[in-house]
Design an enzyme around this catalytic site. Structure first.
Site, PDB file in Angstrom:
ATOM      1  N   ASP A  22      32.214 -65.485  20.589  1.00  0.00           N
ATOM      2  CA  ASP A  22      32.490 -66.916  20.779  1.00  0.00           C
ATOM      3  C   ASP A  22      32.142 -67.680  19.512  1.00  0.00           C
ATOM      4  OD1 ASP A  22      32.903 -66.260  23.424  1.00  0.00           O
ATOM      5  OD2 ASP A  22      30.883 -66.853  24.045  1.00  0.00           O
TER       6      ASP A  22
HETATM    7  N1  URA Z   1      29.038 -62.598  25.485  1.00  0.00           N
HETATM    8  C1  URA Z   1      29.260 -63.925  25.380  1.00  0.00           C
HETATM    9  O1  URA Z   1      29.075 -64.663  26.334  1.00  0.00           O
HETATM   10  N2  URA Z   1      29.699 -64.407  24.207  1.00  0.00           N
HETATM   11  C2  URA Z   1      29.882 -63.647  23.107  1.00  0.00           C
HETATM   12  O2  URA Z   1      30.271 -64.156  22.054  1.00  0.00           O
HETATM   13  C3  URA Z   1      29.644 -62.269  23.229  1.00  0.00           C
HETATM   14  C4  URA Z   1      29.224 -61.770  24.433  1.00  0.00           C
END
Ligand code: URA
Length: 266
Positions: free
Chosen positions: A117
């Protein structure tokens, strides 16, 4: 003849369609490649080619995408320490920063192995080896990914146990996670969490499922590969041994559902 759009099937030159050259280089899917070619972003030997089925001689023809050379035969494996605030996509229509802003112009095209993310930082692998990427993102392979999580509130032992067993999300029950409480402060809990799936926003959603909220998320490890002391925003190449280890899944244990316990809680 190669590079002219028609193919002489009797010759032995290594030929691929332009669309395949781009997708094999890990730049994007075949559908994306077709649209980029149609949009005039791809050149062969200096000339724009808009036909995705144009034959390319891999030994002789020079293919460039957005002006950058596409070298599909040279395999490259990078480990980037992604900063928070960077997107994992190639280009953002809104002009936000992406991980490609952190990679040098001289590199061949590489694609992220899975996503992080925008607000997640830490270990991101990038490669132009589609087999390697497929191996690590294949749910069957269950590559372990470890995160440091700062979660809002004080997580109870019961909540940690639920994460360890697997929690119900809208896309189904998760596999068990390994969860280790690192420390609590007055208002939040720090845990190390290892998951073996790569669902969208999985750690954030798992935390929400137990009534908490991720305040900070850093990926520290995939398989045996650790982010270590790599500076934020910098990348390094994986060693041949690291690539081999990930491909062979040496570090992968395949626990059965329910076989986990929270370990080393303090
Ligand atoms: N889990 C998440 O919630 N976000 C990420 O970026 C990676 C794993």
């Amino acid at each position: 003849m190669a590079g002219t759009g028609s193919r002489d099937k009797t010759q032995k030159r290594p030929l691929k369609t332009l669309e395949r050259v781009l997708s094999k280089a890990g730049i994007g899917s075949r559908t994306e490649a077709r649209s980029w070619i149609g949009a005039g972003r791809v050149r062969v030997n200096g000339k724009t080619v808009r036909d995705p089925d144009h034959w390319v001689d891999l030994e002789r023809d020079r293919v460039a995408f957005d002006g950058k050379p596409v070298r599909s035969e040279q395999k490259i494996y990078l480990l980037l320490n992604k900063p928070k605030g960077y997107l994992t996509t190639y280009r953002d229509p809104e002009g936000r920063e992406t991980v490609y802003d952190l990679l040098g112009d001289s590199l061949p095209y590489v694609s992220p192995v899975g996503r992080l993310d925008m607000d997640t930082s830490g270990l991101l692998l990038l490669t132009n080896d589609t087999q390697f990427a497929e191996r690590l993102t294949n749910p069957e392979y269950k590559a372990p990914k470890t995160y440091l999580v700062k979660a809002g509130g004080i997580l109870s032992e019961e909540s940690l146990a639920r994460l360890c067993e697997g929690v119900e999300l809208r896309d189904g029950l998760t596999l068990p996670a390994e969860v280790k409480r690192l420390r609590d402060t007055g208002t939040c809990t720090f845990v190390e969490m290892t998951i073996r799936e790569g669902r969208n926003r999985q750690v954030r959603r798992m935390m929400e499922a137990v009534g908490s909220k991720v305040l900070k998320l850093v990926r520290t490890k995939i398989g045996d590969i650790e982010i270590g002391g790599l500076e934020i925003g910098k990348y390094r190449e994986l060693t041949a041994a690291e690539v081999k280890g990930l491909m062979e899944g040496r570090s992968v244990s395949r626990p059965d559902r329910g076989g986990h316990r929270a370990s080393g809680r303090v």
